[in-house]
Design a protein around this motif. Structure first.
Motif, short mmCIF file in Angstrom:
data_model
loop_
_atom_site.label_atom_id
_atom_site.label_comp_id
_atom_site.label_asym_id
_atom_site.label_seq_id
_atom_site.Cartn_x
_atom_site.Cartn_y
_atom_site.Cartn_z
N THR A 49 0.81 -1.22 0.00
CA THR A 49 0.00 0.00 0.00
C THR A 49 0.85 1.27 0.00
OG1 THR A 49 -0.14 -0.02 2.41
CG2 THR A 49 -1.93 -1.10 1.19
N ARG A 50 2.15 1.15 0.11
CA ARG A 50 3.04 2.32 0.14
C ARG A 50 3.43 2.71 -1.29
NH1 ARG A 50 5.73 3.54 4.58
NH2 ARG A 50 3.57 3.57 5.22
N MET A 51 3.30 3.99 -1.59
CA MET A 51 3.71 4.50 -2.89
C MET A 51 4.85 5.49 -2.72
SD MET A 51 0.13 5.14 -4.90
CE MET A 51 -0.49 6.35 -3.70
N MET A 52 5.71 5.53 -3.74
CA MET A 52 6.78 6.51 -3.79
C MET A 52 6.69 7.19 -5.16
SD MET A 52 10.92 6.13 -3.75
CE MET A 52 10.94 5.38 -5.38
N MET A 53 6.63 8.50 -5.13
CA MET A 53 6.61 9.28 -6.36
C MET A 53 7.99 9.90 -6.56
SD MET A 53 4.64 12.87 -7.24
CE MET A 53 2.99 12.25 -6.97
N ILE A 54 8.51 9.76 -7.77
CA ILE A 54 9.74 10.44 -8.15
C ILE A 54 9.30 11.52 -9.14
CG2 ILE A 54 12.00 10.24 -9.23
CD1 ILE A 54 11.82 7.20 -8.46
N MET A 55 9.57 12.77 -8.78
CA MET A 55 9.14 13.90 -9.60
C MET A 55 10.37 14.71 -10.00
SD MET A 55 6.27 16.81 -8.72
CE MET A 55 7.19 17.66 -7.43
N GLU A 56 10.54 14.89 -11.29
CA GLU A 56 11.63 15.71 -11.84
C GLU A 56 11.03 17.05 -12.26
OE1 GLU A 56 14.87 14.73 -12.22
OE2 GLU A 56 14.65 12.62 -11.68
N THR A 57 11.74 18.14 -11.94
CA THR A 57 11.21 19.46 -12.26
C THR A 57 12.25 20.32 -12.96
OG1 THR A 57 11.88 20.37 -10.10
CG2 THR A 57 9.65 19.44 -10.26
N ASP A 58 11.76 21.30 -13.68
CA ASP A 58 12.58 22.33 -14.30
C ASP A 58 12.65 23.48 -13.29
OD1 ASP A 58 13.52 24.57 -15.68
OD2 ASP A 58 12.40 24.12 -17.50
N ASP A 59 13.82 23.69 -12.71
CA ASP A 59 13.96 24.69 -11.66
C ASP A 59 13.64 26.11 -12.12
OD1 ASP A 59 14.67 22.68 -9.93
OD2 ASP A 59 16.82 23.06 -10.07
N ALA A 60 13.71 26.36 -13.41
CA ALA A 60 13.38 27.70 -13.93
C ALA A 60 11.87 27.96 -13.89
CB ALA A 60 13.91 27.86 -15.35
N ILE A 61 11.08 26.90 -13.82
CA ILE A 61 9.61 27.03 -13.87
C ILE A 61 8.96 26.59 -12.57
CG2 ILE A 61 7.51 26.27 -15.05
CD1 ILE A 61 9.25 25.76 -17.53
N TYR A 62 9.41 25.48 -12.00
CA TYR A 62 8.72 24.86 -10.86
C TYR A 62 8.79 25.72 -9.61
CZ TYR A 62 7.41 21.56 -7.25
OH TYR A 62 6.79 20.96 -6.17
N ASP A 63 7.62 25.89 -9.01
CA ASP A 63 7.49 26.57 -7.72
C ASP A 63 6.35 25.86 -7.00
OD1 ASP A 63 5.84 28.62 -6.03
OD2 ASP A 63 7.84 29.53 -6.20
N ALA A 64 6.66 25.19 -5.89
CA ALA A 64 5.67 24.36 -5.20
C ALA A 64 4.44 25.16 -4.79
CB ALA A 64 6.31 23.68 -3.99
N ALA A 65 4.64 26.37 -4.27
CA ALA A 65 3.50 27.19 -3.84
C ALA A 65 2.64 27.60 -5.03
CB ALA A 65 4.00 28.42 -3.08
N ALA A 66 3.27 27.96 -6.14
CA ALA A 66 2.52 28.36 -7.33
C ALA A 66 1.75 27.17 -7.90
CB ALA A 66 3.46 28.94 -8.38
N MET A 67 2.37 25.99 -7.84
CA MET A 67 1.69 24.79 -8.35
C MET A 67 0.49 24.46 -7.46
SD MET A 67 3.33 21.15 -9.30
CE MET A 67 2.33 19.76 -9.80
N ALA A 68 0.65 24.61 -6.16
CA ALA A 68 -0.46 24.35 -5.24
C ALA A 68 -1.61 25.33 -5.49
CB ALA A 68 0.02 24.44 -3.79
N GLN A 69 -1.27 26.59 -5.75
CA GLN A 69 -2.30 27.59 -6.04
C GLN A 69 -2.99 27.27 -7.36
OE1 GLN A 69 -3.43 30.18 -3.96
NE2 GLN A 69 -5.06 29.99 -5.48
N ALA A 70 -2.21 26.88 -8.37
CA ALA A 70 -2.80 26.51 -9.67
C ALA A 70 -3.75 25.33 -9.51
CB ALA A 70 -1.69 26.20 -10.67
N MET A 71 -3.40 24.41 -8.63
CA MET A 71 -4.26 23.25 -8.37
C MET A 71 -5.58 23.72 -7.76
SD MET A 71 -3.45 19.80 -6.21
CE MET A 71 -3.76 20.42 -4.57
N GLN A 72 -5.51 24.65 -6.82
CA GLN A 72 -6.72 25.16 -6.17
C GLN A 72 -7.61 25.93 -7.15
OE1 GLN A 72 -7.75 24.48 -3.06
NE2 GLN A 72 -5.96 23.16 -2.91
N ASP A 73 -6.98 26.53 -8.17
CA ASP A 73 -7.72 27.36 -9.13
C ASP A 73 -8.30 26.57 -10.30
OD1 ASP A 73 -7.04 29.54 -7.56
OD2 ASP A 73 -5.36 30.16 -8.85
N ASP A 74 -7.98 25.29 -10.40
CA ASP A 74 -8.39 24.49 -11.56
C ASP A 74 -9.42 23.44 -11.14
OD1 ASP A 74 -8.55 22.55 -13.63
OD2 ASP A 74 -6.56 23.14 -14.35
N PRO A 75 -10.68 23.60 -11.54
CA PRO A 75 -11.72 22.64 -11.14
C PRO A 75 -11.43 21.20 -11.60
CG PRO A 75 -12.70 24.58 -12.17
CD PRO A 75 -11.23 24.70 -12.33
#
Length: 112
Positions: A49-75
């Motif tokens: 039941t344990r999952m591990m996510m490996i996430m690769e990001t582009d540091d020039a674009i990725y911002d965790a707070a901005a992504m969280a806000q975008a998630m909240q803004d997208d139905p």
């Protein structure tokens, strides 16, 4: 940058099978959301039941707070998250109100 995160699934074989089925081909809106927020690669691995996510990001674009806000803004992203939460449960170490939590890297062969 690479992130490793953990989350658990409900201990129900039928639910786990449905969860995996949803991830064989995620909704196009979810893939678009991830790409738009600088996620360049993502894998989810499971043991029991344990999952591990490996996430690769582009540091020039990725911002965790901005992504969280975008998630909240997208139905559609909210709809996906609500659907996924039917299968998921927090790990015993997950802070209240959170889902995927960062894992601590304890070894790197490249540093040896």
């Amino acid at each position: 940058m690479r992130y490793c995160l953990a989350l658990d699934l409900k201990d129900d074989a039928a639910l786990i099978a449905r969860y995996e089925e949803h991830h064989r081909k995620i909704w196009p809106e979810i893939a678009a959301h991830l790409h738009a927020n600088g996620v360049t690669g993502m894998e989810i691995h499971r043991l029991g039941t344990r999952m591990m996510m490996i996430m690769e990001t582009d540091d020039a674009i990725y911002d965790a707070a901005a992504m969280a806000q975008a998630m909240q803004d997208d139905p559609k992203v909210q709809e996906w998250e609500a659907l996924m939460w039917q299968f998921q449960v927090p790990t015993p170490w997950t802070p209240q109100g959170e889902k995927w939590v960062p894992m601590t890297k304890i070894f790197d062969l490249g540093n040896q």
